[in-house]
Design an enzyme around this catalytic site. Structure first.
Site, PDB file in Angstrom:
ATOM      1  N   ALA A  56     -12.955 -42.740   8.698  1.00 31.28           N
ATOM      2  CA  ALA A  56     -12.629 -41.981   9.606  1.00 31.28           C
ATOM      3  C   ALA A  56     -11.589 -40.866   8.963  1.00 31.28           C
ATOM      4  O   ALA A  56     -11.755 -39.544   9.573  1.00 31.28           O
ATOM      5  CB  ALA A  56     -11.882 -42.734  10.876  1.00 31.28           C
ATOM      6  N   VAL A  81     -11.417 -47.274  14.084  1.00 34.03           N
ATOM      7  CA  VAL A  81     -10.336 -47.727  13.454  1.00 34.03           C
ATOM      8  C   VAL A  81      -9.809 -48.999  14.007  1.00 34.03           C
ATOM      9  O   VAL A  81      -9.543 -48.885  15.309  1.00 34.03           O
ATOM     10  CB  VAL A  81      -9.277 -46.532  13.331  1.00 34.03           C
ATOM     11  CG1 VAL A  81      -8.112 -46.757  12.535  1.00 34.03           C
ATOM     12  CG2 VAL A  81      -9.779 -45.385  12.725  1.00 34.03           C
ATOM     13  N   HIS A  88      -1.504 -49.085   8.060  1.00 33.00           N
ATOM     14  CA  HIS A  88      -2.295 -48.326   7.370  1.00 33.00           C
ATOM     15  C   HIS A  88      -3.154 -47.716   8.322  1.00 33.00           C
ATOM     16  O   HIS A  88      -3.558 -46.477   8.250  1.00 33.00           O
ATOM     17  CB  HIS A  88      -3.117 -48.990   6.634  1.00 33.00           C
ATOM     18  CG  HIS A  88      -4.372 -48.305   5.571  1.00 33.00           C
ATOM     19  ND1 HIS A  88      -3.930 -47.595   4.520  1.00 33.00           N
ATOM     20  CD2 HIS A  88      -5.754 -48.162   5.789  1.00 33.00           C
ATOM     21  CE1 HIS A  88      -5.036 -46.987   4.119  1.00 33.00           C
ATOM     22  NE2 HIS A  88      -6.200 -47.297   4.759  1.00 33.00           N
ATOM     23  N   ARG A 127     -16.266 -51.196  23.117  1.00 32.44           N
ATOM     24  CA  ARG A 127     -16.454 -49.806  23.243  1.00 32.44           C
ATOM     25  C   ARG A 127     -17.791 -48.977  22.539  1.00 32.44           C
ATOM     26  O   ARG A 127     -17.837 -47.806  22.507  1.00 32.44           O
ATOM     27  CB  ARG A 127     -15.116 -49.323  22.967  1.00 32.44           C
ATOM     28  CG  ARG A 127     -13.885 -49.173  23.946  1.00 32.44           C
ATOM     29  CD  ARG A 127     -12.627 -49.367  23.272  1.00 32.44           C
ATOM     30  NE  ARG A 127     -11.619 -49.636  24.434  1.00 32.44           N
ATOM     31  CZ  ARG A 127     -11.288 -50.847  24.913  1.00 32.44           C
ATOM     32  NH1 ARG A 127     -12.056 -51.745  24.527  1.00 32.44           N
ATOM     33  NH2 ARG A 127     -10.515 -50.752  25.676  1.00 32.44           N
TER      34      ARG A 127
HETATM   35  N1  INI Z   1     -11.439 -46.327   7.736  1.00 30.99           N
HETATM   36  C1  INI Z   1     -12.043 -46.516   9.176  1.00 30.99           C
HETATM   37  O1  INI Z   1     -12.649 -45.540   9.466  1.00 30.99           O
HETATM   38  N2  INI Z   1     -11.406 -47.305   9.959  1.00 30.99           N
HETATM   39  C2  INI Z   1     -10.495 -48.142   9.722  1.00 30.99           C
HETATM   40  O2  INI Z   1     -10.111 -49.159  10.454  1.00 30.99           O
HETATM   41  C3  INI Z   1      -9.745 -47.801   8.396  1.00 30.99           C
HETATM   42  N3  INI Z   1      -8.748 -48.806   7.928  1.00 30.99           N
HETATM   43  O3  INI Z   1      -8.212 -49.521   8.796  1.00 30.99           O
HETATM   44  O4  INI Z   1      -8.309 -49.063   6.545  1.00 30.99           O
HETATM   45  C4  INI Z   1     -10.337 -47.178   7.462  1.00 30.99           C
HETATM   46  N4  INI Z   1      -9.911 -46.723   6.289  1.00 30.99           N
HETATM   47  C5  INI Z   1     -10.578 -46.045   5.231  1.00 30.99           C
HETATM   48  C6  INI Z   1     -10.124 -44.540   5.278  1.00 30.99           C
HETATM   49  O5  INI Z   1     -10.751 -43.897   6.410  1.00 30.99           O
HETATM   50  C7  INI Z   1     -10.467 -43.809   4.084  1.00 30.99           C
HETATM   51  O6  INI Z   1     -11.987 -43.954   3.916  1.00 30.99           O
HETATM   52  C8  INI Z   1     -10.040 -44.274   2.814  1.00 30.99           C
HETATM   53  O7  INI Z   1      -8.711 -44.472   2.789  1.00 30.99           O
HETATM   54  C9  INI Z   1     -10.453 -43.434   1.603  1.00 30.99           C
HETATM   55  O8  INI Z   1      -9.805 -41.915   1.770  1.00 30.99           O
END
Ligand code: INI
Length: 166
Positions: A56, A81, A88, A127
């Site tokens: 995301a 997410v 995080h 959802r």
């Molecule tokens: N990315 C998500 O889409 N959802 C999540 O829940 C999530 N968590 O919780 O870690 C998540 N992390 C990855 C982030 O979006 C990046 O792709 C990563 O940090 C590399 O930049």
């Protein structure tokens, strides 16, 4: 008094779906929901592009690039997410939301927010096409409405210009 509101007519419009691979089990259902909504409102299958990004957090940049390349009426942003043991997820969700809002305004192209933020996998599943509907479907519907309402605002401005010239 003139009332300006959008309608849900997708014929001839092009949409990009930007989806995150992270939690793909959930986001693939959002992509299905968004595609279903667009097709049911007249968008041709060939006028829907699906762009996958790692998570995301990466959605805003891809959405901005798509908007800048032109050719798309709106970008539907899809992700999930899910809360973890640390904070995080808050940085990921917060920056995704703020980034999408910022890039949409900067690029002057509708980008809708179809990112599930959930406390658990169960909540996310609810959802993504079960108890609570499908957030991807809703985000696609909002994209349809925004393309329509923006077009109508432009038409209003053109009408006003015409009156000034007369
Ligand atoms: N990315 C998500 O889409 N959802 C999540 O829940 C999530 N968590 O919780 O870690 C998540 N992390 C990855 C982030 O979006 C990046 O792709 C990563 O940090 C590399 O930049």
């Amino acid at each position: 008094m003139q009332l300006i509101e959008g309608v849900y007519e997708g014929a001839g419009r092009r949409f990009a779906l930007v989806a995150s691979r992270f939690n793909e089990f959930i986001t693939s259902r959002l992509v299905e929901g968004a595609g279903d909504c667009l097709r049911r409102h007249g968008v041709a299958d060939g006028d829907i592009a699906v762009v996958w990004v790692p998570g995301a957090f990466e959605i805003p940049l891809a959405a901005r690039r798509i908007a800048e390349q032109g050719g798309f009426d709106a970008v539907v942003c899809l992700g999930a997410v899910i809360e973890g043991a640390t904070d995080h997820h808050e940085y990921v969700a917060g920056n995704a939301a703020a980034g999408i809002a910022r890039e949409s305004v900067a690029a002057d192209v509708p980008m809708t927010f179809g990112i599930i933020t959930a406390a658990s996998i169960e909540q996310a599943i609810e959802r993504a096409g079960t108890k609570q509907g499908n957030l991807g479907w809703n985000a696609a519907l909002s994209a349809l409405e925004m393309t329509s309402v923006l077009r109508r605002i432009d038409q209003l401005a053109e009408q006003a210009e015409g009156r000034e010239e007369a």
